[in-house]
Design an enzyme around this catalytic site. Structure first.
Site, PDB file in Angstrom:
ATOM      1  N   LYS A 118      42.383  87.028  47.672  1.00  0.00           N
ATOM      2  CA  LYS A 118      41.163  87.618  47.110  1.00  0.00           C
ATOM      3  C   LYS A 118      41.351  88.093  45.666  1.00  0.00           C
ATOM      4  O   LYS A 118      42.469  88.325  45.212  1.00  0.00           O
ATOM      5  CB  LYS A 118      40.637  88.725  48.027  1.00  0.00           C
ATOM      6  CG  LYS A 118      39.941  88.107  49.261  1.00  0.00           C
ATOM      7  CD  LYS A 118      39.287  89.090  50.177  1.00  0.00           C
ATOM      8  CE  LYS A 118      38.606  88.314  51.331  1.00  0.00           C
ATOM      9  NZ  LYS A 118      38.172  89.174  52.424  1.00  0.00           N
ATOM     10  N   ARG A 136      44.005  87.684  58.723  1.00  0.00           N
ATOM     11  CA  ARG A 136      43.206  86.489  58.414  1.00  0.00           C
ATOM     12  C   ARG A 136      43.712  85.910  57.088  1.00  0.00           C
ATOM     13  O   ARG A 136      43.487  86.501  56.028  1.00  0.00           O
ATOM     14  CB  ARG A 136      41.726  86.887  58.314  1.00  0.00           C
ATOM     15  CG  ARG A 136      40.782  85.717  58.101  1.00  0.00           C
ATOM     16  CD  ARG A 136      39.340  86.173  57.997  1.00  0.00           C
ATOM     17  NE  ARG A 136      38.440  85.042  57.853  1.00  0.00           N
ATOM     18  CZ  ARG A 136      38.209  84.414  56.707  1.00  0.00           C
ATOM     19  NH1 ARG A 136      38.798  84.816  55.603  1.00  0.00           N
ATOM     20  NH2 ARG A 136      37.380  83.388  56.674  1.00  0.00           N
TER      21      ARG A 136
HETATM   22  N1  HH2 Z   1      36.728  87.274  54.313  1.00  0.00           N
HETATM   23  C1  HH2 Z   1      36.077  86.122  54.044  1.00  0.00           C
HETATM   24  C2  HH2 Z   1      35.328  85.483  55.045  1.00  0.00           C
HETATM   25  N2  HH2 Z   1      35.276  85.974  56.311  1.00  0.00           N
HETATM   26  N3  HH2 Z   1      35.920  87.609  57.881  1.00  0.00           N
HETATM   27  C3  HH2 Z   1      36.568  88.732  58.182  1.00  0.00           C
HETATM   28  N4  HH2 Z   1      36.547  89.223  59.429  1.00  0.00           N
HETATM   29  N5  HH2 Z   1      37.295  89.429  57.237  1.00  0.00           N
HETATM   30  C4  HH2 Z   1      37.369  88.997  55.938  1.00  0.00           C
HETATM   31  O1  HH2 Z   1      38.015  89.680  55.108  1.00  0.00           O
HETATM   32  C5  HH2 Z   1      36.688  87.784  55.581  1.00  0.00           C
HETATM   33  C6  HH2 Z   1      35.950  87.105  56.602  1.00  0.00           C
HETATM   34  C7  HH2 Z   1      36.163  85.529  52.676  1.00  0.00           C
HETATM   35  O2  HH2 Z   1      37.229  84.626  52.545  1.00  0.00           O
HETATM   36  P1  HH2 Z   1      37.122  83.026  52.654  1.00  0.00           P
HETATM   37  O3  HH2 Z   1      36.652  82.594  53.990  1.00  0.00           O
HETATM   38  O4  HH2 Z   1      38.417  82.433  52.238  1.00  0.00           O
HETATM   39  O5  HH2 Z   1      36.093  82.632  51.524  1.00  0.00           O
HETATM   40  P2  HH2 Z   1      34.579  82.138  51.559  1.00  0.00           P
HETATM   41  O6  HH2 Z   1      33.767  83.230  52.161  1.00  0.00           O
HETATM   42  O7  HH2 Z   1      34.265  81.874  50.103  1.00  0.00           O
HETATM   43  O8  HH2 Z   1      34.501  80.892  52.401  1.00  0.00           O
END
Ligand code: HH2
Length: 289
Positions: A235, A270
């Site tokens: 992040k 995660r």
């Molecule tokens: N962060 C993201 C998405 N889902 N779910 C939980 N429970 N906790 C988190 O911190 C979280 C999440 C964001 O990360 P990412 O999936 O890599 O990115 P994007 O939302 O751009 O697909």
């Protein structure tokens, strides 16, 4: 839901996973991120193709992910919303292909009840809802009826605007109160308490200082008494500290935050980079135990 993992069952985590960490018993788990999207902030487009996504999911499991979190809509600040039909198209075939692998549980990262329902029918046993059941009035009943696991995450505002000047008096106390309130709403809707995990929502309506304070005082979130999910992986706050603009270069920062979170009571991690995080947490676990 027979093959779902109950959060409180002793020894059911990576520690007892035949493919990974049999010799390091523990109750923590890695949730591998599988974004089937063209626009996720760190891996957008990489796993958008069906075959690539399924291959990546298998790789995450082989590396030690006890949960694979399949998402079809980016939540990054400013991301374009995705229609229900498009989200279904992205995630359901991938979940179908990955479900039934004995070593891992499949999670769907969605805030739409219809997508959760289809994912559960395709073999998912976990709903990761970044709106903590507030995004869709049917989500709580969907999870309750399925009897699946659910992650309730804190977010201030909504993805489009959440990073515009977020403010708290005491970020940890406010996030904790929010999570307790959402747990009450979830159990009132018929979701069993032992199916619930909570997540402070690193980066979701938080400044750099807020993220660091949540990590520093994560024990106060763990005191809620449910497994804490922590999502720092790649992040932007890690980039601000290290000067690394490319999200794929933020692995070391990701590992540091996950080890600190583990020491303060985090239990589900995660991450995009499963193998490295697994090694780091195995060492942290063996040291602290
Ligand atoms: N962060 C993201 C998405 N889902 N779910 C939980 N429970 N906790 C988190 O911190 C979280 C999440 C964001 O990360 P990412 O999936 O890599 O990115 P994007 O939302 O751009 O697909």
């Amino acid at each position: 839901m027979e093959n779902a993992i109950r959060w409180d069952a002793p020894g059911l985590g990576n520690g007892d996973d035949a493919r990974t960490m049999r010799r390091v018993p523990g109750t923590w788990r890695i949730m591998g991120v599988l974004n089937v999207t063209p626009d996720s902030f760190s891996d957008g487009g990489e796993w958008f193709d069906h075959g690539a996504a399924v291959g990546r999911g298998r790789e995450l499991i082989a590396q030690g992910a006890a949960i694979v979190d399949v998402g079809g809509e980016s939540t990054r600040p400013g991301a374009a919303p995705v229609s229900e039909a498009e989200e279904l198209d992205r995630v359901v075939p991938v979940i179908e292909a990955l479900a039934g692998q004995p070593a891992a549980q499949i999670s769907v990262d969605t805030s739409k009840a219809s997508v959760a329902r289809a994912a559960l029918a395709a073999g998912a046993t976990f709903v990761n809802d970044v709106t903590a059941l507030r995004g869709d009035p049917e989500m709580a009943a969907t999870v309750a009826e399925a009897g699946c696991d659910v992650c309730l995450m804190h977010m201030l505002g909504e993805p489009r605007t959440m990073q515009q000047d977020p403010r708290y008096n005491d970020v940890v106390a406010e996030v904790r109160a929010f999570l307790e309130e959402r747990m009450e709403a979830a159990t009132a809707a018929g979701i069993a308490e032992d199916r619930i995990a909570v997540d402070p929502g690193i980066g979701f309506g938080k400044t750099l200082a807020h993220n660091l304070e949540l990590l520093r005082r994560l024990d106060e979130i763990a005191a809620i008494g449910r497994p804490v999910v922590i999502g720092t992986s790649r992040k932007s706050f890690l980039g601000r500290i290290t000067g690394r603009d490319d999200p794929q270069q933020r692995l070391m920062g990701t590992v540091a935050t996950n080890v600190l979170a583990f020491e303060r009571g985090g239990r589900i991690f995660r991450v995009h980079d499963v193998a490295a995080t697994r090694d780091a947490l195995a060492v942290a676990d063996a040291t602290l135990r």
